[in-house]
Design a protein around this motif. Structure first.
Motif, PDB file in Angstrom:
ATOM      1  N   HIS A 108       0.870  -1.468   0.169  1.00 36.39           N
ATOM      2  CA  HIS A 108       0.278  -0.036   0.012  1.00 36.39           C
ATOM      3  C   HIS A 108       0.818   1.238   0.049  1.00 36.39           C
ATOM      4  CE1 HIS A 108       0.236  -1.203   4.631  1.00 36.39           C
ATOM      5  NE2 HIS A 108       1.165   0.010   4.205  1.00 36.39           N
ATOM      6  N   SER A 109       0.258   2.230  -0.334  1.00 36.51           N
ATOM      7  CA  SER A 109       0.832   3.777  -0.449  1.00 36.51           C
ATOM      8  C   SER A 109       1.026   4.153   0.955  1.00 36.51           C
ATOM      9  CB  SER A 109       0.488   4.651  -1.311  1.00 36.51           C
ATOM     10  OG  SER A 109      -0.754   4.931  -0.876  1.00 36.51           O
ATOM     11  N   GLU A 110       1.843   5.316   0.913  1.00 33.10           N
ATOM     12  CA  GLU A 110       1.579   6.287   2.217  1.00 33.10           C
ATOM     13  C   GLU A 110       0.334   6.848   2.742  1.00 33.10           C
ATOM     14  OE1 GLU A 110       4.574   8.887   0.594  1.00 33.10           O
ATOM     15  OE2 GLU A 110       6.315   7.943   1.757  1.00 33.10           O
ATOM     16  N   GLU A 111      -0.589   7.264   1.608  1.00 32.45           N
ATOM     17  CA  GLU A 111      -1.853   7.776   1.759  1.00 32.45           C
ATOM     18  C   GLU A 111      -2.693   6.567   2.964  1.00 32.45           C
ATOM     19  OE1 GLU A 111      -0.314   8.004  -0.808  1.00 32.45           O
ATOM     20  OE2 GLU A 111      -0.296  10.084  -1.345  1.00 32.45           O
ATOM     21  N   ILE A 112      -2.566   5.233   2.188  1.00 29.39           N
ATOM     22  CA  ILE A 112      -3.105   3.985   3.029  1.00 29.39           C
ATOM     23  C   ILE A 112      -2.411   3.903   4.463  1.00 29.39           C
ATOM     24  CG2 ILE A 112      -3.924   1.819   2.938  1.00 29.39           C
ATOM     25  CD1 ILE A 112      -5.324   2.836   0.500  1.00 29.39           C
ATOM     26  N   HIS A 113      -1.208   4.035   4.353  1.00 31.14           N
ATOM     27  CA  HIS A 113      -0.280   3.491   5.675  1.00 31.14           C
ATOM     28  C   HIS A 113      -0.713   4.660   6.597  1.00 31.14           C
ATOM     29  CE1 HIS A 113       2.651   1.359   7.819  1.00 31.14           C
ATOM     30  NE2 HIS A 113       2.863   2.368   8.181  1.00 31.14           N
ATOM     31  N   ASN A 114      -0.676   5.909   6.289  1.00 30.38           N
ATOM     32  CA  ASN A 114      -0.960   6.818   7.508  1.00 30.38           C
ATOM     33  C   ASN A 114      -2.369   7.336   7.227  1.00 30.38           C
ATOM     34  OD1 ASN A 114       1.928   7.090   8.087  1.00 30.38           O
ATOM     35  ND2 ASN A 114       2.237   8.146   6.389  1.00 30.38           N
TER      36      ASN A 114
ATOM     37  N   MET B 136      -6.599  10.087  -0.844  1.00 36.25           N
ATOM     38  CA  MET B 136      -6.703   9.028  -1.535  1.00 36.25           C
ATOM     39  C   MET B 136      -5.464   8.659  -2.399  1.00 36.25           C
ATOM     40  SD  MET B 136      -9.346   8.263   0.305  1.00 36.25           S
ATOM     41  CE  MET B 136     -10.164   6.614   0.022  1.00 36.25           C
ATOM     42  N   SER B 137      -5.173   7.070  -2.462  1.00 35.79           N
ATOM     43  CA  SER B 137      -4.266   6.728  -3.399  1.00 35.79           C
ATOM     44  C   SER B 137      -4.765   6.592  -4.774  1.00 35.79           C
ATOM     45  CB  SER B 137      -3.860   5.247  -2.813  1.00 35.79           C
ATOM     46  OG  SER B 137      -3.053   4.833  -3.922  1.00 35.79           O
ATOM     47  N   LYS B 138      -3.719   6.542  -5.685  1.00 32.86           N
ATOM     48  CA  LYS B 138      -4.343   6.417  -7.248  1.00 32.86           C
ATOM     49  C   LYS B 138      -4.526   5.081  -7.459  1.00 32.86           C
ATOM     50  CE  LYS B 138      -1.028  10.035  -8.789  1.00 32.86           C
ATOM     51  NZ  LYS B 138       0.174  10.443  -9.543  1.00 32.86           N
ATOM     52  N   HIS B 139      -4.246   3.809  -6.834  1.00 32.40           N
ATOM     53  CA  HIS B 139      -4.067   2.653  -6.944  1.00 32.40           C
ATOM     54  C   HIS B 139      -5.254   1.632  -6.802  1.00 32.40           C
ATOM     55  CE1 HIS B 139      -0.304   3.968  -8.898  1.00 32.40           C
ATOM     56  NE2 HIS B 139      -0.032   4.206  -7.483  1.00 32.40           N
ATOM     57  N   LEU B 140      -6.517   2.056  -6.939  1.00 29.15           N
ATOM     58  CA  LEU B 140      -7.432   1.367  -6.769  1.00 29.15           C
ATOM     59  C   LEU B 140      -7.445  -0.039  -7.659  1.00 29.15           C
ATOM     60  CD1 LEU B 140     -10.615   3.406  -5.750  1.00 29.15           C
ATOM     61  CD2 LEU B 140      -9.845   1.464  -4.423  1.00 29.15           C
TER      62      LEU B 140
ATOM     63  N   MET C 199      -9.765   8.418 -11.048  1.00 29.29           N
ATOM     64  CA  MET C 199     -10.953   8.161 -10.615  1.00 29.29           C
ATOM     65  C   MET C 199     -10.481   7.872  -8.836  1.00 29.29           C
ATOM     66  SD  MET C 199     -13.421   5.217 -11.198  1.00 29.29           S
ATOM     67  CE  MET C 199     -12.753   3.524 -10.462  1.00 29.29           C
ATOM     68  N   SER C 200      -9.425   6.984  -8.939  1.00 28.17           N
ATOM     69  CA  SER C 200      -9.104   6.506  -7.416  1.00 28.17           C
ATOM     70  C   SER C 200      -8.668   7.732  -6.740  1.00 28.17           C
ATOM     71  CB  SER C 200      -7.943   5.605  -7.846  1.00 28.17           C
ATOM     72  OG  SER C 200      -7.544   4.985  -6.668  1.00 28.17           O
ATOM     73  N   ALA C 201      -7.781   8.522  -7.087  1.00 25.79           N
ATOM     74  CA  ALA C 201      -7.507   9.629  -6.323  1.00 25.79           C
ATOM     75  C   ALA C 201      -8.615  10.549  -5.737  1.00 25.79           C
ATOM     76  CB  ALA C 201      -6.348  10.475  -6.861  1.00 25.79           C
ATOM     77  N   GLY C 202      -9.734  10.512  -6.508  1.00 22.63           N
ATOM     78  CA  GLY C 202     -10.931  11.525  -6.384  1.00 22.63           C
ATOM     79  C   GLY C 202     -12.113  10.679  -5.781  1.00 22.63           C
ATOM     80  N   ILE C 203     -12.015   9.341  -5.481  1.00 31.07           N
ATOM     81  CA  ILE C 203     -12.857   8.242  -5.327  1.00 31.07           C
ATOM     82  C   ILE C 203     -14.258   8.977  -4.353  1.00 31.07           C
ATOM     83  CG2 ILE C 203     -11.817   7.204  -3.629  1.00 31.07           C
ATOM     84  CD1 ILE C 203     -14.033   5.727  -6.681  1.00 31.07           C
ATOM     85  N   VAL C 204     -13.723   9.602  -3.295  1.00 26.08           N
ATOM     86  CA  VAL C 204     -14.549  10.005  -2.521  1.00 26.08           C
ATOM     87  C   VAL C 204     -15.650  11.117  -2.966  1.00 26.08           C
ATOM     88  CG1 VAL C 204     -13.364   9.119  -0.138  1.00 26.08           C
ATOM     89  CG2 VAL C 204     -13.046  11.514  -1.273  1.00 26.08           C
ATOM     90  N   ASP C 205     -15.364  11.814  -4.253  1.00 24.47           N
ATOM     91  CA  ASP C 205     -16.374  12.807  -4.591  1.00 24.47           C
ATOM     92  C   ASP C 205     -16.688  12.497  -5.931  1.00 24.47           C
ATOM     93  OD1 ASP C 205     -15.780  14.625  -2.521  1.00 24.47           O
ATOM     94  OD2 ASP C 205     -13.852  15.005  -3.207  1.00 24.47           O
ATOM     95  N   GLU C 206     -17.779  13.225  -6.298  1.00 19.51           N
ATOM     96  CA  GLU C 206     -18.383  12.900  -7.721  1.00 19.51           C
ATOM     97  C   GLU C 206     -17.294  13.676  -8.990  1.00 19.51           C
ATOM     98  OE1 GLU C 206     -20.266  10.568  -8.627  1.00 19.51           O
ATOM     99  OE2 GLU C 206     -21.290  10.485  -6.539  1.00 19.51           O
ATOM    100  N   PRO C 207     -17.232  13.134 -10.024  1.00 20.35           N
ATOM    101  CA  PRO C 207     -18.013  12.119 -10.766  1.00 20.35           C
ATOM    102  C   PRO C 207     -17.461  10.875 -10.496  1.00 20.35           C
ATOM    103  CG  PRO C 207     -16.675  13.063 -12.204  1.00 20.35           C
ATOM    104  CD  PRO C 207     -16.093  13.841 -10.979  1.00 20.35           C
ATOM    105  N   TYR C 208     -16.637  10.495  -9.490  1.00 16.41           N
ATOM    106  CA  TYR C 208     -15.702   9.487  -9.354  1.00 16.41           C
ATOM    107  C   TYR C 208     -16.427   8.364  -8.367  1.00 16.41           C
ATOM    108  CZ  TYR C 208     -12.305  12.754 -11.085  1.00 16.41           C
ATOM    109  OH  TYR C 208     -11.724  13.730 -11.874  1.00 16.41           O
TER     110      TYR C 208
ATOM    111  N   LYS D 270       5.650   4.959  -2.599  1.00 17.10           N
ATOM    112  CA  LYS D 270       5.354   6.257  -2.847  1.00 17.10           C
ATOM    113  C   LYS D 270       4.257   6.080  -4.059  1.00 17.10           C
ATOM    114  CE  LYS D 270       9.026   9.221  -1.399  1.00 17.10           C
ATOM    115  NZ  LYS D 270       8.552   9.170  -0.185  1.00 17.10           N
ATOM    116  N   ASP D 271       3.130   6.847  -3.766  1.00 23.70           N
ATOM    117  CA  ASP D 271       2.030   6.584  -4.624  1.00 23.70           C
ATOM    118  C   ASP D 271       2.385   6.783  -6.122  1.00 23.70           C
ATOM    119  OD1 ASP D 271      -0.857   5.842  -4.006  1.00 23.70           O
ATOM    120  OD2 ASP D 271      -1.422   7.752  -5.228  1.00 23.70           O
TER     121      ASP D 271
END
Ligand SMILES: [Zn+2]
Length: 628
Positions: free
Chosen positions: A325-331, A339-343, A392-401, A451-452
């Motif tokens: 996992h990336s740093e975004e997930i780790h911390n 969010m990380s780019k790697h969904l 999409m992954s980096a923005g997943i919590v918001d629309e249009p993602y 690193k993401d």
């Protein structure tokens, strides 16, 4: 229930001894004490007390998570908390101010002894349906408590890394099942320890009447506990299937499996709950356990296959994101997430493996696997095929993602299939995407994030320039994938095949056997306009008016009745092949009830099949792809 680390527990017991020195804030304990009362439930609410170490600043913020790992949406769990009070050691209230839905500022915090509040469950109430049931809480007094603690226990600003002692008082007849280490257990109170806040949310707890099994598989201890409202599903029944599945997964993963124990918390809900959640069910991953929520009405074969598909997916999450996992997930920031780019990997690779291991280890046949990929291909077309997956992954919590999130299980898996085929082709069958993941797991791990921005380059360096082209065009870029190019490489083509129907209600793989049709008075009813082999055998005919299924009658067919119509139809998706059932129809002004058995009706479709003209090399590549 299992997963007790004795060395760690001993240390905590010593700490716990100090906890008796309570009420004197100058001598407060060094850890956070949290207590939950499951006996005195008030209006479906549970009282919670959080007692922090000595606070040395004037003001402190208390948080309940806005979002938790593995969910990819804002949950705002603070909305299930009410009546937040901060008290000093004499029980006098300190000033508290709600900052937003999920955080509260406590004034005069040096005097703070404890915070108290009530938690609502998410299985009822106005907003609970917004929460995935497998990430939610269910309080059923004296019967069961599903505790996803992120919706109940909070953390103080600056104290996320402090350890917790969690005491839960519970009715005598209910026993806890969890991978959270226990310090002590008794009929009335269980005390658990969590090394840091993360472990509070990474270890859900299921309280229910005992219905659990556990077994050892080489180096891994597996536990399964079931809460079944009707009592029909016993853990023992599902042990052989889980055992076979996990052995196969371990063999598939090889050295990449590092999980010492794994607990499956299966919470079965009723049809009314399923309605409440809009048909949503599934599972949420954790490092050493998973919470699975399905429906009690599912029959044995159906529940077994769903468990295999879903639990295997969750177990593969122990590879990614849990160990890659990336740093975004780790911390992970529960209240200001990045969010990380790697969904495409966290969910896509995981879902791909949950299918690939089944063909690889002989749990399913080739055609079944091709049908699964075809289904993903068809399903993925419901989403925006031109959306960059990393964006999409980096923005997943918001629309249009956010509305495209479901595609991580469809296109996300297909992206991995294509990468797998490219790597197989370039390595002459030697390597695939599993090899990539095994290497990444070796390099990184639970405590070492990547690193993401560097992950894709790193994978390209490990593999081939064609992998780079694929990522640039189809994962980072927005060019839709021409899947037939990849199927052709492994000797597959489009042709006639058969797929099982989604339920007895279908005439082919997409359409039900009936259509809405108004009669002379304008009342809409369902008219049979096609048949499948099972209903044909029962004597159903095209033109019959469809009135009811298995004793439940349909209301007038209109939008307002959607949920009642659903109630009639939903159970059929949970029936096994040997289910006996009835269909009530009207024919020539006569009401007739026909009975039969579901069987396994199939539909002829154009799908992915083995190309009889494929050359030897493609066939060799296909074998290494599916069987290596
Ligand atoms: Zn997942």
């Amino acid at each position: 229930m299992k997963n007790i680390n004795f060395i760690y527990i001993t240390a905590v017991v010593l700490f716990f001894g100090c906890a008796t020195l309570k009420n004197d804030t100058s001598k407060k304990q060094s850890f956070i004490e949290a207590s939950v009362d499951l006996i005195n439930v008030e209006n479906d609410k549970v009282k919670i007390i959080i007692n922090p170490p000595k606070i040395t600043q004037e003001e402190i913020i208390f948080y309940i998570p806005q979002i938790v790992p593995g969910t990819y949406e804002y949950s705002n769990f603070g909305r299930f908390i009410e009546n937040v009070k901060a008290l000093d050691d004499k029980g006098k209230s300190l000033k508290v101010e709600a900052i937003d839905e999920n955080s509260w500022k406590i004034f005069d915090a040096k005097k703070l002894d404890r915070v108290t509040y009530y938690a609502n469950d998410t299985f009822d109430g106005p907003e609970g349906k917004d929460i995935y049931p497998m990430g939610g809480t269910n309080f059923k007094e004296e019967e069961t408590f599903l505790l996803n603690l992120h919706s109940m226990i909070g953390y103080f600003e600056g104290f996320k890394e402090s350890s917790y002692n969690l005491s839960i008082t519970s009715p005598k007849n209910l026993k806890p099942f969890t991978s959270l280490p226990a310090i002590s257990k008794s009929d009335s109170i269980d005390v658990f320890s969590a090394k840091r806040y993360f472990h509070i949310i990474d270890n859900p707890i299921l309280y229910s009447v005992p219905n659990a099994v556990s077994f050892d598989l080489d180096n891994i201890k597996v536990g399964l506990a079931i809460y079944s409202p009707s009592g029909t599903h016993s853990a023992e029944t599902y042990k052989p299937a889980i055992e076979e599945m996990m052995i196969a997964q371990k063999q598939f993963l090889g050295a990449a499996n590092k999980t010492p124990s794994y607990d499956i918390l299966l919470h079965l809900m009723g049809m009314d709950d399923l309605q409440y959640f809009g048909g949503m069910m599934g599972a949420l991953e954790h490092h050493t356990s998973t919470t699975v929520v399905f429906v009690d009405q599912m029959q044995k074969q159906e529940l077994t296959q769903s468990l295999v598909d879903v639990v295997s997916h969750e177990f593969f999450h122990t590879l990614t994101p849990l160990n890659i996992h990336s740093e975004e997930i780790h911390n992970f920031e529960y209240n200001t997430p990045l969010m990380s780019k790697h969904l495409w990997m966290y969910e896509g690779t995981t879902e791909y493996f949950a299918n690939l291991f089944q063909i690889n280890q002989g749990l399913i046949g080739e055609q079944n696997f091709y049908n699964r990929m075809l289904e993903k291909l068809n399903f993925s077309q419901r989403y925006d095929d031109k959306m960059s997956f990393t964006e999409m992954s980096a923005g997943i919590v918001d629309e249009p993602y956010q509305t495209n999130y479901g595609n991580v299980y469809q296109k996300g898996a297909l992206i991995n299939m294509c990468l797998d085929i490219i790597i197989r082709e370039e390595s002459k069958g030697e390597k695939g995407i599993l090899w990539v993941m095994q290497n990444l797991a070796k390099k990184y791990g639970k405590e070492k994030p990547f690193k993401d921005d560097e992950l894709i380059n790193e994978i390209v360096e490990m593999t081939y320039p064609k992998v780079n082209d694929f990522f640039k065009n189809h994962v980072e870029g927005n060019t839709p994938i021409n899947y037939m190019d990849y199927f052709a490489k492994v000797g597959l083509t489009m042709g006639d095949t058969e797929v099982p129907l989604p339920s007895i209600l279908f005439k082919d793989n997409k359409n039900p056997f009936f259509i809405p049709n108004p009669d002379e008075s304008g009342t809409v009813r369902y008219i049979v306009d096609g048949l499948n082999s099972s209903i044909e055998k029962m004597g159903l005919k095209v033109g019959d008016i469809f009135l009811g299924l298995d004793g439940k009658m349909l209301p007038e067919i209109k939008k307002e009745n959607a949920s009642q119509i659903n109630e009639v139809f939903a159970p059929s998706f949970m029936w096994d092949n040997d289910k006996e059932f009835t269909i009530t129809i009207e024919r020539n002004n006569e009401i007739i009830t026909l009975s039969g058995i579901t069987g396994s009706p199939k539909a002829k479709v154009t799908g992915i099949v083995e190309d009889i003209n494929a050359d030897d090399y493609s066939i060799k590549l296909r074998n290494s792809w599916l069987k290596n």
